[in-house]
Write a protein that holds these residues in place. Structure first.
Motif, PDB file in Angstrom:
ATOM      1  N   LEU A 235      -3.858  -3.428 -15.030  1.00 41.04           N
ATOM      2  CA  LEU A 235      -2.525  -3.980 -15.233  1.00 41.04           C
ATOM      3  C   LEU A 235      -2.433  -5.385 -14.631  1.00 41.04           C
ATOM      4  O   LEU A 235      -1.774  -6.276 -15.179  1.00 41.04           O
ATOM      5  CB  LEU A 235      -1.496  -3.043 -14.566  1.00 41.04           C
ATOM      6  N   TYR A 236      -3.147  -5.589 -13.528  1.00 40.67           N
ATOM      7  CA  TYR A 236      -3.176  -6.901 -12.880  1.00 40.67           C
ATOM      8  C   TYR A 236      -3.777  -7.948 -13.825  1.00 40.67           C
ATOM      9  O   TYR A 236      -3.253  -9.061 -13.962  1.00 40.67           O
ATOM     10  CB  TYR A 236      -3.973  -6.799 -11.577  1.00 40.67           C
ATOM     11  N   ALA A 237      -4.869  -7.584 -14.486  1.00 40.02           N
ATOM     12  CA  ALA A 237      -5.507  -8.523 -15.429  1.00 40.02           C
ATOM     13  C   ALA A 237      -4.525  -8.888 -16.541  1.00 40.02           C
ATOM     14  O   ALA A 237      -4.421 -10.062 -16.941  1.00 40.02           O
ATOM     15  CB  ALA A 237      -6.772  -7.898 -16.014  1.00 40.02           C
ATOM     16  N   LYS A 238      -3.794  -7.885 -17.015  1.00 43.57           N
ATOM     17  CA  LYS A 238      -2.806  -8.165 -18.069  1.00 43.57           C
ATOM     18  C   LYS A 238      -1.683  -9.049 -17.545  1.00 43.57           C
ATOM     19  O   LYS A 238      -1.183  -9.929 -18.250  1.00 43.57           O
ATOM     20  CB  LYS A 238      -2.239  -6.852 -18.620  1.00 43.57           C
ATOM     21  N   ALA A 239      -1.283  -8.810 -16.305  1.00 49.05           N
ATOM     22  CA  ALA A 239      -0.217  -9.624 -15.711  1.00 49.05           C
ATOM     23  C   ALA A 239      -0.655 -11.083 -15.593  1.00 49.05           C
ATOM     24  O   ALA A 239       0.126 -12.000 -15.849  1.00 49.05           O
ATOM     25  CB  ALA A 239       0.172  -9.057 -14.344  1.00 49.05           C
ATOM     26  N   LEU A 240      -1.924 -11.287 -15.205  1.00 49.07           N
ATOM     27  CA  LEU A 240      -2.422 -12.674 -15.090  1.00 49.07           C
ATOM     28  C   LEU A 240      -2.339 -13.390 -16.437  1.00 49.07           C
ATOM     29  O   LEU A 240      -2.001 -14.573 -16.500  1.00 49.07           O
ATOM     30  CB  LEU A 240      -3.868 -12.679 -14.593  1.00 49.07           C
ATOM     31  N   LYS A 241      -2.670 -12.661 -17.508  1.00 52.80           N
ATOM     32  CA  LYS A 241      -2.610 -13.275 -18.843  1.00 52.80           C
ATOM     33  C   LYS A 241      -1.188 -13.697 -19.177  1.00 52.80           C
ATOM     34  O   LYS A 241      -0.963 -14.737 -19.798  1.00 52.80           O
ATOM     35  CB  LYS A 241      -3.117 -12.298 -19.897  1.00 52.80           C
ATOM     36  N   ILE A 242      -0.226 -12.878 -18.768  1.00 52.83           N
ATOM     37  CA  ILE A 242       1.171 -13.181 -19.094  1.00 52.83           C
ATOM     38  C   ILE A 242       1.728 -14.280 -18.186  1.00 52.83           C
ATOM     39  O   ILE A 242       2.415 -15.189 -18.644  1.00 52.83           O
ATOM     40  CB  ILE A 242       2.044 -11.908 -18.964  1.00 52.83           C
ATOM     41  N   PHE A 243       1.419 -14.196 -16.897  1.00 51.67           N
ATOM     42  CA  PHE A 243       2.108 -15.055 -15.921  1.00 51.67           C
ATOM     43  C   PHE A 243       1.290 -16.255 -15.462  1.00 51.67           C
ATOM     44  O   PHE A 243       1.802 -17.120 -14.772  1.00 51.67           O
ATOM     45  CB  PHE A 243       2.532 -14.222 -14.703  1.00 51.67           C
ATOM     46  N   GLY A 244      -0.016 -16.287 -15.836  1.00 56.80           N
ATOM     47  CA  GLY A 244      -0.849 -17.403 -15.395  1.00 56.80           C
ATOM     48  C   GLY A 244      -1.260 -17.226 -13.943  1.00 56.80           C
ATOM     49  O   GLY A 244      -1.122 -16.139 -13.377  1.00 56.80           O
ATOM     50  N   PRO A 245      -1.775 -18.295 -13.326  1.00 56.91           N
ATOM     51  CA  PRO A 245      -2.236 -18.168 -11.937  1.00 56.91           C
ATOM     52  C   PRO A 245      -1.052 -17.967 -10.994  1.00 56.91           C
ATOM     53  O   PRO A 245      -0.229 -18.871 -10.828  1.00 56.91           O
ATOM     54  CB  PRO A 245      -2.928 -19.509 -11.645  1.00 56.91           C
ATOM     55  N   VAL A 246      -0.959 -16.783 -10.432  1.00 57.00           N
ATOM     56  CA  VAL A 246       0.131 -16.453  -9.512  1.00 57.00           C
ATOM     57  C   VAL A 246      -0.511 -15.998  -8.197  1.00 57.00           C
ATOM     58  O   VAL A 246      -1.448 -15.194  -8.215  1.00 57.00           O
ATOM     59  CB  VAL A 246       1.021 -15.327 -10.107  1.00 57.00           C
ATOM     60  N   SER A 247      -0.029 -16.539  -7.097  1.00 55.27           N
ATOM     61  CA  SER A 247      -0.546 -16.182  -5.769  1.00 55.27           C
ATOM     62  C   SER A 247      -0.578 -14.665  -5.630  1.00 55.27           C
ATOM     63  O   SER A 247       0.428 -13.998  -5.862  1.00 55.27           O
ATOM     64  CB  SER A 247       0.349 -16.772  -4.676  1.00 55.27           C
ATOM     65  N   THR A 248      -1.738 -14.146  -5.233  1.00 49.19           N
ATOM     66  CA  THR A 248      -1.952 -12.704  -5.260  1.00 49.19           C
ATOM     67  C   THR A 248      -2.176 -12.176  -3.858  1.00 49.19           C
ATOM     68  O   THR A 248      -2.945 -12.756  -3.093  1.00 49.19           O
ATOM     69  CB  THR A 248      -3.181 -12.388  -6.140  1.00 49.19           C
ATOM     70  N   LEU A 249      -1.494 -11.095  -3.538  1.00 48.07           N
ATOM     71  CA  LEU A 249      -1.608 -10.534  -2.202  1.00 48.07           C
ATOM     72  C   LEU A 249      -1.908  -9.050  -2.225  1.00 48.07           C
ATOM     73  O   LEU A 249      -1.251  -8.280  -2.910  1.00 48.07           O
ATOM     74  CB  LEU A 249      -0.308 -10.736  -1.411  1.00 48.07           C
ATOM     75  N   LEU A 250      -2.920  -8.677  -1.425  1.00 47.23           N
ATOM     76  CA  LEU A 250      -3.284  -7.271  -1.278  1.00 47.23           C
ATOM     77  C   LEU A 250      -2.577  -6.714  -0.044  1.00 47.23           C
ATOM     78  O   LEU A 250      -2.720  -7.232   1.053  1.00 47.23           O
ATOM     79  CB  LEU A 250      -4.802  -7.183  -1.117  1.00 47.23           C
ATOM     80  N   GLU A 251      -1.801  -5.629  -0.248  1.00 48.71           N
ATOM     81  CA  GLU A 251      -1.035  -5.022   0.847  1.00 48.71           C
ATOM     82  C   GLU A 251      -1.731  -3.763   1.332  1.00 48.71           C
ATOM     83  O   GLU A 251      -2.157  -2.937   0.530  1.00 48.71           O
ATOM     84  CB  GLU A 251       0.336  -4.549   0.340  1.00 48.71           C
ATOM     85  N   ARG A 252      -1.787  -3.613   2.646  1.00 43.52           N
ATOM     86  CA  ARG A 252      -2.292  -2.361   3.201  1.00 43.52           C
ATOM     87  C   ARG A 252      -1.510  -2.090   4.474  1.00 43.52           C
ATOM     88  O   ARG A 252      -1.532  -2.896   5.392  1.00 43.52           O
ATOM     89  CB  ARG A 252      -3.788  -2.500   3.497  1.00 43.52           C
ATOM     90  N   ASP A 253      -0.812  -0.962   4.532  1.00 41.14           N
ATOM     91  CA  ASP A 253       0.050  -0.701   5.678  1.00 41.14           C
ATOM     92  C   ASP A 253      -0.344   0.525   6.473  1.00 41.14           C
ATOM     93  O   ASP A 253       0.188   0.753   7.556  1.00 41.14           O
ATOM     94  CB  ASP A 253       1.507  -0.538   5.222  1.00 41.14           C
ATOM     95  N   ASP A 254      -1.207   1.336   5.909  1.00 42.32           N
ATOM     96  CA  ASP A 254      -1.549   2.575   6.582  1.00 42.32           C
ATOM     97  C   ASP A 254      -3.016   2.865   6.316  1.00 42.32           C
ATOM     98  O   ASP A 254      -3.552   2.401   5.313  1.00 42.32           O
ATOM     99  CB  ASP A 254      -0.686   3.715   6.004  1.00 42.32           C
TER     100      ASP A 254
END
Ligand code: FE2
Lengths: 286, 256
Positions: A235-254
């Motif tokens: 889904l991320y790859a598809k989002a990049l195609k739609i939105f172009g280069p968007v700052s990407t952040l990996l979240e990990r809380d636990d």
């Protein structure tokens, strides 16, 4: 108005800043372009947390991500909280300030959860007005994130993406698109995640979140305690195609792994970015 | 149609008190009943607050073990809502709760451990006030010494602990077997402070603790000397007070 929209710069690939990793970050050269901090964790008076934060702010771009703005609450805006938010921003000069499209409590109580909003005209009017007041106070646009939700309300009059689009346009704020949250809510409520991605305005989206979740067969909980799953990467790859280069952040809380494991997971995002978008591939070779 | 305000009031009551009226406003999904879906929020509330307390009271958790710890925290949660945006503040009333609520108040080691851990947390992120240095003290003309006042650094906490919790905490921190719980004949007078950004603690003898407490209440240098002189050898009182002061200054325990 739209012609004047100048999105903040593309920051590359970042991680949520967690105390477990302070020493590896400060003593090493992590393969991380930027960090996102949880604002409330630094709303303390002094000592080591702020000392470490200042050191990290000297070396990395930061984004200030909060969890207690409670923008959709019917309780009055917490002005003390907003003052703390502004003071922290003055200290670390974040690239932008974000929080969630949700509420966290009423009657002076904080439930410390990202609670769901009914997608009604009434809620929209209410939240638009509050976003404007917050932006006036902070003297900048804020960025709002779509949350994972587990219930839908009978009173809703539109889809989540219609609501978010209308909100962003009317309040003139930015959007943080949490790709995992889109996936989770799509599963929980039975919509097509592509309808969501195609339904929000690309010119408003300044950041992506990626995270892992917990699958409970009939519903998914957004736990941030696992690796990102394959479907969310797709889904991320598809989002990049739609939105172009968007700052990407990996979240990990636990269940937080060593920094090097998260750097490795972040490289998956980098690879997908480079494969999907020539701009990102170009930037990576520089 | 229900207003946003009513919906949020009902939803909050469902989370805090388990009330079910808000179910009328919620859809079941294709895959799951609305009771279960609302339950995700109801369960998450308790689990999140337990996690906050675990973070702030790690050794109390080790002392009690997982099951007893959860019973204790659930009692605290039933008694205490969060008013702060910062999770770090949710546990601030736990020491008092444990000292005043049965059955926890029957075991003073619990309140002691909570007070001690809370003081260490406070030392960790209290305000960065300038601390007094020996040079500051040396710059004061001797004739002005009697009128000198001192102030504890914001990171300090003075505790009278009824039990050997200091030894228990240290053993747990070293990952060794803690000693048996003991109620002491005389309280363990402890000062918790921050030195070079690290939380520290040490015991004080009766005289030092008394002088610290009086200094904190605003008693000046001359007053501290008088107190010391009535407590022990009069001739060496000012020497002893000067010695304690030097220790407090070197420990970064006094504000400038
Ligand atoms: Fe997120």
């Amino acid at each position: 108005m739209d012609e004047q929209l100048q999105k903040p710069e593309f920051l590359g690939f970042g991680l949520g800043l967690r105390p477990d990793h302070y020493s590896d970050i400060l003593d090493g050269e992590p393969d991380v372009d930027w960090f996102e901090i949880i604002a409330e964790n630094y709303m303390v008076e002094g000592g080591r947390p702020l000392y470490n934060l200042d050191r990290i702010a000297e070396r990395f771009p930061l984004v200030q991500h909060g969890v207690s703005l409670s923008i959709a609450s019917t309780a009055p805006l917490n002005m003390d909280y907003l003052k703390d938010l502004k003071a922290l921003a003055r200290r670390i000069e974040p690239k932008w300030i974000s929080d969630h499209l949700c509420w966290t409590g009423v009657h002076g109580i904080n439930l410390h959860d990202l609670l769901p909003v009914p997608y009604t005209e009434e809620a929209l009017d209410h939240i638009v007005e509050r976003v404007k007041r917050v932006q006036d106070f902070l003297e900048r646009r804020i960025t709002l994130e779509n949350v994972s939700s587990y219930v839908t309300f009978k009173s809703s009059e539109m889809t989540e993406w219609e609501f978010i689009t209308e909100l962003a346009n009317r309040a003139d704020c930015w959007l943080l698109l949490d790709v995992n949250n889109v996936f989770v809510s799509a599963f929980n409520h039975g919509f097509d995640p592509m309808d969501f991605l195609n339904g929000v305005p690309p010119e408003r989206v300044v950041q992506f979140h990626l995270a892992g979740h917990e699958h409970n067969d009939t519903y998914i909980i957004d736990t941030h305690d696992h690796d990102v799953c394959d479907e969310v990467w797709e889904l991320y790859a598809k989002a990049l195609k739609i939105f172009g280069p968007v700052s990407t952040l990996l979240e990990r809380d636990d269940n937080i792994p060593p920094l090097e494991d998260l750097e490795a997971e972040l490289r998956i995002a980098r690879d997908i970015g480079a494969k999907t978008l020539p701009e990102i591939a170009m930037a990576a070779t520089q | 149609m229900i207003s946003l305000k009513e919906l949020q009031d009902e939803f909050q009551r469902a989370v805090l008190q388990g009330e079910t009226e808000v179910l009328d406003e919620i859809n079941s999904s294709d895959k799951e009943q609305r009771e279960v879906l609302l339950g995700v929020y109801q369960n998450a509330y308790g689990l999140r607050l337990i996690e906050f307390i675990e973070n702030d009271y790690e050794k109390l958790g080790l002392l009690l073990g997982d099951d007893q710890f959860e019973i204790m925290v659930r009692a605290y949660i039933a008694n205490t809502v969060s008013h702060s945006p910062n999770a770090r503040h949710y546990g601030d009333r736990l020491p008092e709760f444990l000292k005043t609520h049965e059955p926890f108040s029957n075991a003073p080691v619990l309140g002691d451990m909570a007070s001690f851990e809370w003081a260490l947390n406070k030392a960790f992120d209290a305000a960065d006030a300038e601390f007094m240095t020996l040079e500051d003290l040396a710059s004061v003309e001797p004739e002005n010494w009697p009128d000198l006042n001192f102030a504890p650094h914001p990171s300090t906490t003075r505790l009278d602990l009824a039990t050997n919790v200091q030894d228990i905490w240290q053993a747990l921190d070293d990952e060794t077997t803690p000693p048996a719980i003991e109620v002491l004949d005389e309280p363990d007078r402890v000062i918790v402070f921050r030195r070079d950004l690290s939380s520290m603690y040490r015991s004080m003898d009766y005289e030092e603790a008394m002088l610290w407490d009086e200094m904190s209440r605003g008693v000046n240098f001359a007053g501290l000397n008088e107190l010391s002189a009535t407590y022990a050898d009069e001739d060496e009182a000012s020497m002893r007070v000067a010695g304690y002061l030097k220790g407090w200054i070197e420990g970064q325990m006094l504000a400038a």
